[in-house]
Scaffold this motif. Structure first.
Motif, PDB file in Angstrom:
ATOM      1  N   CYS A 187      22.402 -46.191   6.515  1.00 29.27           N
ATOM      2  CA  CYS A 187      21.620 -45.920   7.734  1.00 29.27           C
ATOM      3  C   CYS A 187      20.522 -44.900   7.403  1.00 29.27           C
ATOM      4  O   CYS A 187      20.688 -44.076   6.493  1.00 29.27           O
ATOM      5  N   CYS A 221      27.654 -38.939  10.000  1.00 33.57           N
ATOM      6  CA  CYS A 221      28.559 -39.457   8.957  1.00 33.57           C
ATOM      7  C   CYS A 221      29.779 -38.547   8.803  1.00 33.57           C
ATOM      8  O   CYS A 221      30.897 -39.018   8.602  1.00 33.57           O
ATOM      9  N   CYS A 227      30.717 -40.562  13.245  1.00 36.68           N
ATOM     10  CA  CYS A 227      30.562 -42.015  13.077  1.00 36.68           C
ATOM     11  C   CYS A 227      31.945 -42.673  12.998  1.00 36.68           C
ATOM     12  O   CYS A 227      32.717 -42.383  12.089  1.00 36.68           O
ATOM     13  N   CYS A 258      32.851 -46.493   5.394  1.00 33.68           N
ATOM     14  CA  CYS A 258      31.511 -46.520   4.787  1.00 33.68           C
ATOM     15  C   CYS A 258      31.536 -45.677   3.505  1.00 33.68           C
ATOM     16  O   CYS A 258      31.924 -44.499   3.545  1.00 33.68           O
TER      17      CYS A 258
HETATM   18  S1  SF4 Z   1      28.916 -42.964   7.879  1.00 33.36           S
HETATM   19 FE1  SF4 Z   1      28.160 -44.142   9.626  1.00 33.36          FE
HETATM   20  S2  SF4 Z   1      26.148 -43.259  10.125  1.00 33.36           S
HETATM   21 FE2  SF4 Z   1      26.703 -42.572   8.044  1.00 33.36          FE
HETATM   22  S3  SF4 Z   1      25.718 -44.097   6.697  1.00 33.36           S
HETATM   23 FE3  SF4 Z   1      27.837 -44.759   7.048  1.00 33.36          FE
HETATM   24  S4  SF4 Z   1      27.741 -46.139   8.786  1.00 33.36           S
HETATM   25 FE4  SF4 Z   1      25.803 -45.009   8.740  1.00 33.36          FE
END
Ligand code: SF4
Ligand code: SF4
Length: 297
Positions: A261, A272, A276, A282
């Motif tokens: 993102c 993050c 999130c 992620c």
């Molecule tokens: S933790 Fe969430 S906001 Fe951060 S890059 Fe990953 S998906 Fe995107």
């Protein structure tokens, strides 16, 4: 995929269904009806990406649609406040104001909050209800802190001879309302496609921490603010949403994790780290959280 697990206050994870059936703790962390309401609020049952989902980072939306994730009930409680405010308003439209109608086009769908004579005698006013933090409100209102010289000089101590400063609040800064403006403008476009004229747009933002000292320090001294929203060109909106919808579609079809993102979408990493819901699935969020945990231990 909606959230499938709750994170208990002691850090344990439990399938939402199991939590609602019986809590393994001596006592529930919240009332059962509140937990049921939270379970409903985290599963809206909409498959195609909505306006709000497309405003978020494509990676975040992709992960939330394709992976299981867990939420702490207490941390998503604020979403219920928002829904309660919507319901209260929806029940008081007296049949002359349109509210909570989901509209669709080829790209996405969105549910506007209020449309009609909502602020004065003018018809065609589109309103959106937000329950938000004093931090976000401070940004939205263009309030910022600046250091001002007091004219006094330190007479003793390490700073002897130096000027004394104090923090002052100013309200003439940039108004950070882009995400709200994008959302509301898309609803405007959807309404206009259905033949409704939108003359003006406003956000009614309720501050969820307005009686705390921190809110006063941020210059937030009202519980609710009405914030005007400017028009964004339809061409820009279509380009923005079509691009993100296409990126999401391709990722879903090819089962490929979208690129990280943008810095703005991930609130310069704050999202993050702490906010999130997709963060634990992620790689970027996992890395940041791992580093943070290492620093703490
Ligand atoms: S933790 Fe969430 S906001 Fe951060 S890059 Fe990953 S998906 Fe995107
Ligand atoms: S009620 Fe709270 S503590 Fe009990 S299982 Fe559910 S989330 Fe966990």
């Amino acid at each position: 995929m909606p959230a499938t697990k709750f994170i208990c206050p002691n850090g344990n994870r439990i399938p939402i269904k199991s939590c609602l059936a019986a809590c393994p703790q001596k006592e529930r962390c919240l009332f059962l009806p509140t937990l049921r309401a939270i379970a409903v609020s985290v599963d809206r049952g909409i498959k195609e990406p909505t306006v709000t989902e497309l405003i978020a980072g494509v990676r975040e939306t992709y992960l939330k649609k394709t992976t299981d994730f867990a939420v702490a009930p207490q941390s998503v409680l604020y979403a219920l406040h928002g829904q309660a405010v919507h319901t209260i308003n929806e029940n008081c439209t007296d049949g002359e104001i349109l509210s909570e109608i989901r509209l669709k086009d080829q790209i996405t769908s969105g549910k506007f909050d209020l449309y009609g004579k909502i602020l004065d005698e003018e018809e065609g006013v589109l309103g959106d209800l937000k329950v938000t933090s004093s931090f976000k409100l401070m940004k939205a209102l263009g309030i910022y802190k600046t250091r001002v010289a007091t004219g006094e000089i330190y007479k003793t101590g390490l700073k002897k001879g130096q000027m004394k400063y104090r923090n002052e609040l100013r309200a003439d800064g940039v108004k950070h309302v882009l995400d709200w403006a994008i959302q509301l403008n898309y609803y405007r476009m959807l309404l206009e496609k259905e033949g409704f004229t939108v003359k003006r747009m406003f956000i009614q933002a309720m501050c969820r921490d307005n009686n705390l000292r921190i809110a006063a320090e941020r210059g937030i001294d009202q519980s609710v603010y009405i914030i005007p929203i400017k028009k964004i060109s339809d061409q820009w909106l279509i380009r923005y949403f079509a691009k993100k919808a296409s990126q999401l579609y391709i990722a879903m079809q090819t089962k490929t994790l979208p690129k990280i993102c943008s810095s703005k979408e991930r609130w310069h990493d704050r999202k993050c780290l702490d906010y999130c819901d997709a963060g634990e699935n992620c790689p970027y969020g996992q890395q940041l959280r791992f580093e943070k945990a290492k620093q703490v231990s």
